[in-house]
Each structure stands twice: as structure tokens, then as C-alpha cells.
Design an enzyme around this catalytic site. Structure first.
Site, PDB file in Angstrom:
ATOM      1  N   THR A  42       0.830  -1.200   0.000  1.00 56.16           N
ATOM      2  CA  THR A  42       0.000   0.000   0.000  1.00 56.16           C
ATOM      3  C   THR A  42       0.868   1.254   0.000  1.00 56.16           C
ATOM      4  OG1 THR A  42      -1.746  -1.126   1.148  1.00 56.16           O
ATOM      5  CG2 THR A  42      -1.657   1.225   1.487  1.00 56.16           C
ATOM      6  N   GLY A 100      -0.161  -2.843   5.836  1.00 54.53           N
ATOM      7  CA  GLY A 100       0.051  -4.115   6.521  1.00 54.53           C
ATOM      8  C   GLY A 100      -1.136  -5.035   6.351  1.00 54.53           C
TER       9      GLY A 100
END
Ligand code: ASP
Length: 324
Positions: free
Chosen positions: A192, A243
């Protein structure tokens, strides 16, 4: 006048030990520097934190090295489903899109939701129709394709339908089946992208964008577009996370940084440290976050071996790092 500052991340994960590729490492460093300089310029010209984080994340989406926009990972079905969010700490206005498949820049759609809609979160076809009505660019799914992500998806499929674990990727690399390439193991990386900023008026903003996790089930939505989980900003702190999204949702990770500061009086660094090194690991959450407060303090903690990250204060040199 506040000391304006921007911080960015491009994902966290395990350092590739097999064969570090210096050229590839330089590509990541230069990409992060380029994005930080663009954000720094916006802040130096008196631009808002909201504009700086939107542009930084748009540039990260354009860069195929990162898992957002071009370069996004594939679902189990071999399709692309992207999520993004943006939040303005000065007004608590937020915009987000989930499971979009045809938008060149999901963060611009999230920003359009913030600017032009009474709603906060749009999903799927409705999000795309809204973005199209706002004049944003649609692309064919092939636009997102990169050979590296495709190969990564193939490896995950071959691994009994599960995303590759760190040691699997390392073992394959040792057998020469995986290119040396990236400093952070692409098979175990949470890729991300995100940005947080404090502008010269002391206003905060955060933006996050992702392709999600490789081999995810169709329709799965992670923490990125969930306000308070993977993206949050108020007048205390701005936070963007990367994460294992499910754990960031369950710990309301991004909001928890600001909440600990507001309710327990913790400084930014300690609030972020508790989330990343105590609360997330307690439920097997892996990854990191970037955060800034209205005094211009910055913290970039992670519980993996590395995280693509950096920050830049107006008028100062850009700082970029990958490893712990
Ligand atoms: N947090 C993202 C998700 O779960 C993945 C990532 O950070 O790479 O969708």
C-alpha cells in the site's frame, strides 16, 4: 507559521536476503525522493496538507513499483480491485472508494467524494460511476498490469491458494525461481502507499491507496478505505497505514494513534509505537504506519524488517529509508 512537513510510505515487509539488487534499490529511493519533493513543493507554496497528500499518493499510484494504481496486485480471480481514502484533519471531511476496477487514480476518486459528495465511502460500480461523472479517467484493467505482480499472483496460486509466506518466497529465491530485484520481498510485502502532512497553517491530512493483498478473495476490502483503520486525520494527528489490513481494521489502528494522544496525552511517537509494536502484534498484525502531529513531529514505525518510507520538511533535505 507551522513547520510544514510531509511523510510517505510505499509498503512494509521482509527484506530480501537472497540477492539484493542495487539498481532496484536505487529505483525505489529515487521514486520516493521524487514524490516527497513534489509534496514539499506544494507545502512550500502555501498549499494545503490535503492537496499535498492527494498529489503524493497520486504520484505513487502512477509508479509501477508500488501496489496502488499501476502495479496493483491481483485477486484470486486474476482481476484488480483497488481501494483508497483521503481525510482532512481540519474539517474531519473524508472520502473513500473500495473495490474499484477501472479508475486510473483511486485517490482522486476518494478526493472527489470528499469534495463533491455528502457521502464518505462508495464501492464498486457506483464509485466508478461517481468518479466518471466527476470527469476522472477510466482505464481498462490491463492498465494496472505489471509482469512482476502477475508472476507474484501465479506463485500465490501455486501455493495452495494462499498468499506466499515469507519463508516460501525466500526458499524460491534461493532456488533461483524468483528474481532478486526488490529490496523488500515482493511476495511478503504490504505494498500500500500513503502520505500524511502538516501544512503551514498547522492543518493535517492523510491519504492511503492500495491494490490490497495478492490473491485476496474477490470483494474483500482491507483497511485502506476504512476511515480510522488505514487512514485518519483530525486536529491531533494524521495517520496512513500499511500491513495486514484485517488486523488494522480490528484495532482501528490509525484512529487509535490520535485517540491515545487526545485521551491519554501520549506524544505522537509513543502512541504510534504502542499501536505498531504492541497492539497489532498481539493479534498477529504486521506492517507499519506513518504519522504526523500539528507540531510537525513525524514518526514512521513498522514491525516488519523494512518499510519504504520518507519525510521532507519545507526548506530541508528529503529523508528516505527502506530498512530498519
Ligand atoms: N493494508 C492493505 C490491505 O490490507 C495491504 C497493504 O498494506 O499492502 O489491503
Amino acid at each position: 507559521m507551522q513547520p510544514a512537513v510531509i511523510a510517505i510510505h510505499g509498503g512494509a515487509g521482509t527484506i530480501t536476503r537472497a540477492a539484493m539488487d542495487a539498481t532496484r534499490e536505487r529505483e525505489y529511493i529515487e521514486a520516493l525522493q521524487h514524490v516527497l519533493q513534489a509534496g514539499q513543493r506544494i507545502l512550500a507554496e502555501g498549499g494545503s496538507a490535503l492537496d499535498a497528500v492527494t498529489e503524493a499518493v497520486r504520484l505513487l499510484e502512477e509508479c509501477p513499483l508500488f501496489n496502488a494504481g499501476k502495479g496493483a496486485v491481483l485477486t484470486h480471480a486474476g482481476t484488480y480491485e483497488l481501494d483508497a481514502a483521503v481525510m482532512d484533519g481540519a474539517t474531519l471531511e473524508a472520502g473513500a472508494v473500495a473495490c474499484v476496477t477501472r479508475l486510473r487514480n483511486p485517490v482522486l476518486a476518494a478526493r472527489a467524494v470528499l469534495d463533491h459528495s455528502e457521502h464518505v465511502l462508495f464501492a464498486g460500480a457506483g464509485a466508478e460511476a461517481f468518479a466518471q461523472a466527476q470527469g476522472l479517467e477510466l482505464v481498462a484493467p490491463e492498465y494496472y498490469f505489471t509482469q512482476a505482480r502477475h508472476d507474484q499472483w501465479q506463485r500465490a496460486l501455486g501455493n495452495a491458494g494462499m498468499a506466499l509466506l515469507d519463508h516460501d518466497a525466500a526458499a524460491l529465491a534461493a532456488q533461483g525461481q524468483v528474481g532478486p530485484a526488490d529490496p523488500i520481498d515482493p511476495d511478503s510485502k504490504f505494498g500500500t502507499v500513503g502520505a500524511v502532512a502538516c501544512d503551514s497553517r498547522g492543518n493535517l491530512a492523510a491519504a492511503t491507496s492500495t491494490g490490497g493483498v495478492t490473491n485476496k478473495q474477490v470483494g474483500r476490502v482491507g483497511d485502506t478505505p476504512v476511515i480510522g483503520a488505514g487512514c485518519y486525520a483530525d486536529d491531533v494527528a494524521a495517520v496512513s497505514a500499511t500491513g495486514t489490513g484485517e488486523m488494522f481494521i480490528r484495532t482501528v489502528a490509525a484512529y487509535d494513534v490520535a485517540a491515545q494522544m487526545r485521551y491519554a496525552g501520549l506524544p505522537l511517537e509513543e502512541a504510534a509505537r504502542r499501536v505498531v509494536t504492541e497492539k497489532l502484534p498481539a493479534i498477529n498484525g504486521r506492517g507499519g504506519l506513518i504519522a504526523v502531529d500539528r507540531a510537525g513531529n513525524v514518526t514512521l514505525p513498522f514491525n516488519t524488517e523494512g518499510m519504504y518510507r520518507g519525510f521532507a520538511r519545507v526548506g530541508e533535505a528529503v529523508n528516505v529509508s527502506i530498512y530498519g
